[in-house]
Design a protein around this motif. Structure first.
Motif, PDB file in Angstrom:
ATOM      1  N   ALA A 187       0.915  -1.430  -0.088  1.00 27.23           N
ATOM      2  CA  ALA A 187       0.205  -0.287   0.077  1.00 27.23           C
ATOM      3  C   ALA A 187       0.936   1.201   0.051  1.00 27.23           C
ATOM      4  CB  ALA A 187      -0.795  -0.021   1.410  1.00 27.23           C
ATOM      5  N   ALA A 188       1.892   1.130   0.631  1.00 30.94           N
ATOM      6  CA  ALA A 188       2.930   2.148   0.609  1.00 30.94           C
ATOM      7  C   ALA A 188       3.974   2.292  -0.720  1.00 30.94           C
ATOM      8  CB  ALA A 188       3.782   2.242   1.757  1.00 30.94           C
ATOM      9  N   GLY A 189       3.614   1.420  -1.626  1.00 29.38           N
ATOM     10  CA  GLY A 189       4.507   1.517  -2.780  1.00 29.38           C
ATOM     11  C   GLY A 189       5.665   0.795  -2.856  1.00 29.38           C
ATOM     12  N   PHE A 190       6.015  -0.161  -1.686  1.00 30.99           N
ATOM     13  CA  PHE A 190       7.357  -0.596  -1.762  1.00 30.99           C
ATOM     14  C   PHE A 190       7.662  -1.985  -2.418  1.00 30.99           C
ATOM     15  CE2 PHE A 190       7.573   2.410   2.111  1.00 30.99           C
ATOM     16  CZ  PHE A 190       8.317   3.366   1.304  1.00 30.99           C
ATOM     17  N   VAL A 191       6.565  -2.547  -3.029  1.00 29.70           N
ATOM     18  CA  VAL A 191       6.535  -3.814  -3.491  1.00 29.70           C
ATOM     19  C   VAL A 191       6.238  -4.144  -4.929  1.00 29.70           C
ATOM     20  CG1 VAL A 191       5.551  -6.106  -2.821  1.00 29.70           C
ATOM     21  CG2 VAL A 191       5.290  -4.533  -1.170  1.00 29.70           C
ATOM     22  N   ASP A 192       6.933  -4.747  -5.531  1.00 33.30           N
ATOM     23  CA  ASP A 192       6.805  -4.939  -6.961  1.00 33.30           C
ATOM     24  C   ASP A 192       5.865  -5.934  -7.289  1.00 33.30           C
ATOM     25  OD1 ASP A 192       9.207  -3.193  -7.291  1.00 33.30           O
ATOM     26  OD2 ASP A 192      10.476  -5.000  -7.965  1.00 33.30           O
ATOM     27  N   ASP A 193       5.116  -5.886  -8.533  1.00 36.61           N
ATOM     28  CA  ASP A 193       4.285  -6.956  -8.850  1.00 36.61           C
ATOM     29  C   ASP A 193       4.744  -8.092  -8.928  1.00 36.61           C
ATOM     30  OD1 ASP A 193       2.290  -4.926  -8.836  1.00 36.61           O
ATOM     31  OD2 ASP A 193       2.574  -4.449 -11.125  1.00 36.61           O
ATOM     32  N   PRO A 194       4.150  -9.402  -8.729  1.00 35.47           N
ATOM     33  CA  PRO A 194       4.661 -10.664  -9.024  1.00 35.47           C
ATOM     34  C   PRO A 194       5.323 -10.964 -10.416  1.00 35.47           C
ATOM     35  CG  PRO A 194       2.487 -10.654  -7.775  1.00 35.47           C
ATOM     36  CD  PRO A 194       2.644  -9.259  -8.312  1.00 35.47           C
ATOM     37  N   GLY A 195       6.656 -11.193 -10.534  1.00 29.83           N
ATOM     38  CA  GLY A 195       6.915 -11.621 -11.700  1.00 29.83           C
ATOM     39  C   GLY A 195       7.931 -12.730 -11.742  1.00 29.83           C
ATOM     40  N   ALA A 196       9.330 -12.196 -12.355  1.00 32.45           N
ATOM     41  CA  ALA A 196      10.169 -13.346 -12.386  1.00 32.45           C
ATOM     42  C   ALA A 196      11.202 -13.178 -11.429  1.00 32.45           C
ATOM     43  CB  ALA A 196      10.732 -13.321 -13.700  1.00 32.45           C
ATOM     44  N   GLY A 197      10.785 -12.711 -10.216  1.00 35.33           N
ATOM     45  CA  GLY A 197      11.805 -12.263  -8.821  1.00 35.33           C
ATOM     46  C   GLY A 197      12.418 -13.529  -8.403  1.00 35.33           C
ATOM     47  N   GLY A 198      13.583 -13.407  -7.785  1.00 36.14           N
ATOM     48  CA  GLY A 198      14.290 -14.461  -7.021  1.00 36.14           C
ATOM     49  C   GLY A 198      14.199 -14.246  -5.677  1.00 36.14           C
ATOM     50  N   VAL A 208      10.612  -6.446  -2.657  1.00 38.68           N
ATOM     51  CA  VAL A 208      10.338  -5.511  -1.758  1.00 38.68           C
ATOM     52  C   VAL A 208      11.603  -4.253  -1.843  1.00 38.68           C
ATOM     53  CG1 VAL A 208       9.868  -4.538   0.670  1.00 38.68           C
ATOM     54  CG2 VAL A 208       9.013  -6.708  -0.091  1.00 38.68           C
ATOM     55  N   ARG A 209      11.094  -3.135  -1.804  1.00 36.66           N
ATOM     56  CA  ARG A 209      12.047  -2.138  -2.226  1.00 36.66           C
ATOM     57  C   ARG A 209      12.201  -0.922  -1.260  1.00 36.66           C
ATOM     58  NH1 ARG A 209      14.705  -3.197  -6.775  1.00 36.66           N
ATOM     59  NH2 ARG A 209      13.660  -4.363  -8.122  1.00 36.66           N
ATOM     60  N   ARG A 210      13.266  -0.331  -0.789  1.00 41.99           N
ATOM     61  CA  ARG A 210      13.401   0.792  -0.059  1.00 41.99           C
ATOM     62  C   ARG A 210      12.775   2.017  -0.903  1.00 41.99           C
ATOM     63  NH1 ARG A 210      18.265  -1.752   0.093  1.00 41.99           N
ATOM     64  NH2 ARG A 210      18.917  -2.764   2.132  1.00 41.99           N
ATOM     65  N   ALA A 211      12.737   3.238  -0.049  1.00 45.63           N
ATOM     66  CA  ALA A 211      12.147   4.401  -0.564  1.00 45.63           C
ATOM     67  C   ALA A 211      12.982   4.801  -1.605  1.00 45.63           C
ATOM     68  CB  ALA A 211      11.999   5.551   0.551  1.00 45.63           C
ATOM     69  N   ASP A 212      14.375   4.548  -1.605  1.00 45.41           N
ATOM     70  CA  ASP A 212      15.173   4.976  -2.958  1.00 45.41           C
ATOM     71  C   ASP A 212      15.064   4.170  -4.087  1.00 45.41           C
ATOM     72  OD1 ASP A 212      16.620   2.986  -2.117  1.00 45.41           O
ATOM     73  OD2 ASP A 212      18.576   4.142  -1.497  1.00 45.41           O
ATOM     74  N   GLY A 213      14.153   3.141  -3.926  1.00 50.32           N
ATOM     75  CA  GLY A 213      14.284   2.158  -5.298  1.00 50.32           C
ATOM     76  C   GLY A 213      14.983   1.041  -5.102  1.00 50.32           C
ATOM     77  N   SER A 214      16.087   0.922  -4.248  1.00 45.95           N
ATOM     78  CA  SER A 214      16.967  -0.244  -4.284  1.00 45.95           C
ATOM     79  C   SER A 214      16.269  -1.542  -3.424  1.00 45.95           C
ATOM     80  CB  SER A 214      18.238   0.182  -3.124  1.00 45.95           C
ATOM     81  OG  SER A 214      17.840   0.628  -1.924  1.00 45.95           O
ATOM     82  N   ARG A 215      16.941  -2.630  -3.901  1.00 44.24           N
ATOM     83  CA  ARG A 215      16.177  -3.759  -3.402  1.00 44.24           C
ATOM     84  C   ARG A 215      16.440  -3.874  -1.749  1.00 44.24           C
ATOM     85  NH1 ARG A 215      15.320  -9.418  -6.142  1.00 44.24           N
ATOM     86  NH2 ARG A 215      15.313 -10.747  -4.211  1.00 44.24           N
ATOM     87  N   ARG A 216      15.250  -4.199  -1.075  1.00 43.30           N
ATOM     88  CA  ARG A 216      15.500  -4.381   0.427  1.00 43.30           C
ATOM     89  C   ARG A 216      15.662  -6.018   0.618  1.00 43.30           C
ATOM     90  NH1 ARG A 216      10.915  -2.858   4.923  1.00 43.30           N
ATOM     91  NH2 ARG A 216      11.994  -3.828   6.938  1.00 43.30           N
ATOM     92  N   GLY A 217      14.690  -6.759  -0.113  1.00 42.52           N
ATOM     93  CA  GLY A 217      14.532  -8.014   0.070  1.00 42.52           C
ATOM     94  C   GLY A 217      13.619  -8.762  -0.705  1.00 42.52           C
TER      95      GLY A 217
END
Length: 287
Positions: free
Chosen positions: A55-66, A148-157
């Motif tokens: 809801a806060a915009g930190f999660v990518d849509d399901p895709g080919a993620g690992g 899941v990404r951080r506010a700066d767009g980098s990958r958090r996990g």
């Protein structure tokens, strides 16, 4: 007393227990940052922690993620990702492209306790609902990965959500990343898996190694605080506490003689094996 109020009191009592036996920590400090992990808000369950981040915009849509963006993030004194079998590496870097069949076997000594925990805790909070019957996993598990990404767009996990195909019930809602531990004997990065709970989490830190010509071994031994192992964190008031749990895990991810990717997973309580899981992993679309 309603079932909901009773459950709330049980959960509160559980957090108070872990506070009593635990060590106070400050996850926001550099000293304890290795224990930072998502948790569910009061009254939350399952993957509500991910819904809040989404809801806060930190999660990518399901895709080919690992689960990991690049296994080389684990490179260190005891591990070199380039030595892994290509299929093993592909599974961790492109987990969404894989399906899984599962078999389970409980130690008879632990089976009643496992069934109790799953029925009265795991299914209620929609987390760590370990399969208690081979038939419950006979149709496999669904597997969804969301980055899941951080506010700066980098990958958090990465969040890995798994449910039973047989009835759609949640089994795991895990958060995967890489962490270097303060108590380890070297600077070897570990795989970190956090299972968010209401006002806390279960966290497991696994040491990687390459064995048997490219297989991946992940080992989590419960030793002194700050080393690999399982931890439970809880928030009580505005204070956080962490305690080691007497759990040990071992994963072996390997390609068999028929070029099929498989995983053996052993969960132990103290020195005794409680549960064994075996996974057959297949690329989606492969015959």
């Amino acid at each position: 007393m309603t079932a909901r109020r009773l459950s709330s009191r049980v959960d509160l009592s559980t957090r108070l227990f872990w506070r009593t036996v635990g060590t106070e920590i400050d996850p926001g400090s550099s000293r304890d940052a290795w224990l930072q992990a998502p948790s569910n808000r009061l009254g939350g369950a399952g993957d509500s922690w991910l819904d809040d981040l989404d809801a806060a915009g930190f999660v990518d849509d399901p895709g080919a993620g690992g689960l990991l963006a690049d296994m080389a993030a684990l490179d260190g004194p005891g591990f070199v990702a380039a030595d892994l079998d290509d299929l093993v590496r592909d599974f961790y870097e492109r987990t969404s492209a894989w399906s899984m069949d599962v078999w389970s076997q409980w130690n008879p000594v632990f089976a009643p306790g496992g069934a109790f925990v799953t029925r009265f805790f795991g299914r209620r909070v929609r987390q760590l609902a370990l399969p208690t019957s081979p038939m419950s996993v006979s149709r496999g598990m669904t597997s969804t990965v969301r980055v899941v990404r951080r506010a700066d767009g980098s990958r958090r996990g990465a969040a890995w959500l798994r449910t039973l195909v047989s009835d759609g019930s949640p089994v795991y809602s895990g958060f995967y990343g890489v962490e270097t531990l303060p108590g380890a004997e070297d600077d070897q990065p570990h795989v970190k898996v956090a299972f968010p709970l209401e006002m806390g989490s279960v966290q497991v830190f696994l040491r990687p190694s390459v064995v048997d010509g490219g297989a991946l071994r992940l080992l989590s031994r419960s030793r002194e605080f700050g080393c690999e192992g399982a931890y439970i964190t809880v928030c009580s008031g505005d204070r956080w506490f962490a305690s080691r749990a007497p759990l040990r895990e071992e994963f072996l991810v390997y390609r068999d003689d028929e070029y099929t990717l498989r995983t053996d997973h052993r969960l132990s309580v103290g020195p005794l094996t409680a549960l064994r899981l075996h996974y057959k992993l297949s690329r989606v679309g492969d015959s």
